[in-house]
Design a protein around this motif. Structure first.
Motif, mmCIF file in Angstrom:
data_model
loop_
_atom_site.group_PDB
_atom_site.id
_atom_site.type_symbol
_atom_site.label_atom_id
_atom_site.label_comp_id
_atom_site.label_asym_id
_atom_site.label_seq_id
_atom_site.Cartn_x
_atom_site.Cartn_y
_atom_site.Cartn_z
ATOM 1 N N GLY A 143 0.724 -1.173 -0.062
ATOM 2 C CA GLY A 143 -0.064 0.191 0.040
ATOM 3 C C GLY A 143 0.828 0.890 -0.042
ATOM 4 N N ASP A 144 0.728 2.360 -0.610
ATOM 5 C CA ASP A 144 1.338 3.576 -0.371
ATOM 6 C C ASP A 144 0.531 4.687 -0.864
ATOM 7 O OD1 ASP A 144 1.136 4.507 -3.246
ATOM 8 O OD2 ASP A 144 3.023 3.876 -3.981
ATOM 9 N N ILE A 145 0.870 5.755 -0.275
ATOM 10 C CA ILE A 145 0.301 7.160 -0.137
ATOM 11 C C ILE A 145 1.438 8.069 -0.777
ATOM 12 C CG2 ILE A 145 -0.531 9.115 1.163
ATOM 13 C CD1 ILE A 145 -1.203 6.764 3.176
ATOM 14 N N HIS A 146 0.835 8.678 -1.679
ATOM 15 C CA HIS A 146 1.921 9.680 -2.453
ATOM 16 C C HIS A 146 1.178 11.129 -2.861
ATOM 17 C CE1 HIS A 146 -0.125 6.999 -5.233
ATOM 18 N NE2 HIS A 146 -0.286 8.116 -6.377
ATOM 19 N N GLY A 147 1.894 12.021 -2.964
ATOM 20 C CA GLY A 147 1.451 13.420 -3.225
ATOM 21 C C GLY A 147 2.435 14.122 -4.167
ATOM 22 N N LYS A 148 1.993 15.557 -4.248
ATOM 23 C CA LYS A 148 3.043 16.308 -4.827
ATOM 24 C C LYS A 148 3.196 17.514 -3.542
ATOM 25 C CE LYS A 148 3.766 18.641 -8.912
ATOM 26 N NZ LYS A 148 3.241 18.796 -10.283
ATOM 27 N N TRP A 149 4.244 17.805 -3.618
ATOM 28 C CA TRP A 149 4.717 19.184 -2.527
ATOM 29 C C TRP A 149 5.894 20.150 -3.313
ATOM 30 C CZ3 TRP A 149 8.524 19.044 2.091
ATOM 31 C CH2 TRP A 149 8.376 19.951 2.782
ATOM 32 N N GLY A 150 5.090 20.945 -3.992
ATOM 33 C CA GLY A 150 5.623 21.670 -4.817
ATOM 34 C C GLY A 150 6.067 21.134 -6.093
ATOM 35 N N GLY A 151 7.362 21.005 -6.377
ATOM 36 C CA GLY A 151 8.037 20.205 -7.492
ATOM 37 C C GLY A 151 8.327 18.786 -7.077
ATOM 38 N N LYS A 201 7.657 14.738 -5.338
ATOM 39 C CA LYS A 201 6.841 14.014 -5.396
ATOM 40 C C LYS A 201 6.961 12.926 -4.366
ATOM 41 C CE LYS A 201 5.050 14.814 -9.956
ATOM 42 N NZ LYS A 201 4.985 14.045 -11.530
ATOM 43 N N PRO A 202 6.833 13.268 -3.058
ATOM 44 C CA PRO A 202 7.188 12.174 -2.081
ATOM 45 C C PRO A 202 6.286 11.220 -1.804
ATOM 46 C CG PRO A 202 6.477 14.032 -1.089
ATOM 47 C CD PRO A 202 6.175 14.224 -2.406
ATOM 48 N N PHE A 203 6.456 9.969 -1.392
ATOM 49 C CA PHE A 203 5.922 8.901 -1.251
ATOM 50 C C PHE A 203 5.967 8.082 0.074
ATOM 51 C CE2 PHE A 203 8.933 6.503 -3.669
ATOM 52 C CZ PHE A 203 8.905 5.258 -2.866
ATOM 53 N N PHE A 204 5.090 7.356 0.792
ATOM 54 C CA PHE A 204 5.366 6.417 1.775
ATOM 55 C C PHE A 204 4.606 5.260 1.454
ATOM 56 C CE2 PHE A 204 3.550 4.068 5.624
ATOM 57 C CZ PHE A 204 4.673 3.801 6.091
ATOM 58 N N SER A 205 5.432 3.906 1.627
ATOM 59 C CA SER A 205 4.788 2.820 1.021
ATOM 60 C C SER A 205 5.123 1.754 2.257
ATOM 61 C CB SER A 205 5.602 2.167 -0.136
ATOM 62 O OG SER A 205 6.944 1.823 -0.151
ATOM 63 N N MET A 218 8.682 2.271 3.784
ATOM 64 C CA MET A 218 9.804 2.912 2.901
ATOM 65 C C MET A 218 9.239 4.397 2.646
ATOM 66 S SD MET A 218 11.708 1.790 -0.589
ATOM 67 C CE MET A 218 10.084 1.990 -1.584
ATOM 68 N N ILE A 219 10.052 5.385 2.687
ATOM 69 C CA ILE A 219 9.861 6.639 2.246
ATOM 70 C C ILE A 219 10.749 7.109 0.938
ATOM 71 C CG2 ILE A 219 9.106 7.552 4.283
ATOM 72 C CD1 ILE A 219 11.851 8.892 4.532
ATOM 73 N N GLY A 220 10.219 7.509 0.141
ATOM 74 C CA GLY A 220 11.136 7.961 -1.068
ATOM 75 C C GLY A 220 10.476 9.099 -1.887
ATOM 76 N N LEU A 221 10.973 9.236 -3.388
ATOM 77 C CA LEU A 221 10.348 10.360 -4.271
ATOM 78 C C LEU A 221 10.225 9.643 -5.480
ATOM 79 C CD1 LEU A 221 13.162 13.098 -3.592
ATOM 80 C CD2 LEU A 221 10.797 12.906 -2.721
ATOM 81 N N ASN A 222 9.344 10.099 -6.320
ATOM 82 C CA ASN A 222 8.635 9.593 -7.444
ATOM 83 C C ASN A 222 9.488 10.586 -8.710
ATOM 84 O OD1 ASN A 222 7.128 7.412 -7.123
ATOM 85 N ND2 ASN A 222 5.511 8.998 -6.241
ATOM 86 N N PHE A 223 9.747 10.147 -9.631
ATOM 87 C CA PHE A 223 10.568 10.950 -10.999
ATOM 88 C C PHE A 223 9.924 10.350 -12.083
ATOM 89 C CE2 PHE A 223 13.743 10.405 -7.530
ATOM 90 C CZ PHE A 223 14.110 11.665 -7.017
ATOM 91 N N GLY A 224 8.605 10.730 -12.375
ATOM 92 C CA GLY A 224 7.995 10.221 -13.295
ATOM 93 C C GLY A 224 7.564 8.705 -13.176
ATOM 94 N N ARG A 225 8.007 7.918 -14.055
ATOM 95 C CA ARG A 225 7.647 6.519 -13.644
ATOM 96 C C ARG A 225 8.723 5.720 -12.945
ATOM 97 N NH1 ARG A 225 3.818 3.858 -16.742
ATOM 98 N NH2 ARG A 225 2.636 5.093 -18.253
ATOM 99 N N GLY A 278 13.064 1.783 -8.582
ATOM 100 C CA GLY A 278 11.901 0.935 -9.186
ATOM 101 C C GLY A 278 11.306 1.642 -10.312
ATOM 102 N N TYR A 279 10.835 0.825 -11.277
ATOM 103 C CA TYR A 279 10.011 1.675 -12.493
ATOM 104 C C TYR A 279 8.644 1.001 -12.576
ATOM 105 C CZ TYR A 279 9.519 2.961 -17.167
ATOM 106 O OH TYR A 279 8.990 3.725 -18.256
ATOM 107 N N ARG A 280 7.671 1.626 -12.810
ATOM 108 C CA ARG A 280 6.306 1.447 -12.850
ATOM 109 C C ARG A 280 6.145 1.597 -14.686
ATOM 110 N NH1 ARG A 280 4.844 4.434 -8.421
ATOM 111 N NH2 ARG A 280 4.634 3.180 -6.703
#
Length: 185
Positions: A111-119, A121-125, A147-154, A182-184
């Protein structure tokens, strides 16, 4: 080659043994647990099939803790259920860099929660599952991996904490730091 223990052997030892794969014995209880886990994963995956599911592939070059340094490769499926919430499931392989012991096969739900904070895109999974021990089939581990991290597109990357709570024969736990990329699709 797989051999079935004779049903006519009524000894206590034969009643606890179910299968033999080479020199490795898999008890009826272990076989039943693996079958339930597999069927649960099938039910979960089939319930997600009504959504537009996207596969993912991850590599964790560092899983350090418990006196070992391991790597992990895993893949699975993922779906955004809401603009900020996603669910998924997967399977992988975790091995020590020196290949001293047999690998672990983690099967998990995510399960993960993600959002956008300015430019940014952090997430918690949070991954929860079970790791099958291929070397000592009489034990495995319940796996919890926030885990906590950042999304960069895919693409995405993060750092986390992995807890392995070993099943009864080797009771105890292993706590690890991990880093994933990772890559989606």
């Amino acid at each position: 080659m797989i051999y079935r223990i004779s049903a006519h052997d009524s000894s206590a030892e034969a009643m606890t043994q179910g299968f033999r794969v080479g020199n490795t014995e898999i008890t009826k209880k272990q076989y039943s647990a693996m079958k339930k886990l597999f069927l649960s994963l099938v039910v979960l995956l089939s319930s997600l099939s009504s959504f537009a599911i996207s596969p993912f592939l991850e590599f964790a070059p560092v899983v350090a803790g418990g006196g070992t340094c391991r790597f992990n490769v895993q893949g699975g499926i993922y779906e955004e259920m809401h603009p900020n919430v996603g669910l998924g499931a997967g399977i992988g392989i975790t091995e020590e860099w020196n290949f001293d012991n047999g690998p672990l096969i983690p099967i998990f739900v995510r399960g993960d929660i993600h959002g956008k904070w300015g430019g940014v895109k952090p997430f918690f999974s949070l991954d929860i599952g079970y790791a099958i021990n291929t070397e000592a089939t009489d034990c495995g581990a319940v796996v919890v991996n926030p885990m906590i991290g950042l999304n960069f597109g895919r693409w995405y990357g993060g750092i986390g904490y992995e807890a392995l709570c070993w099943t009864p024969k080797h009771a105890g736990s292993t706590n690890c730091f991990n880093m994933k990329f990772g890559y989606r699709f």
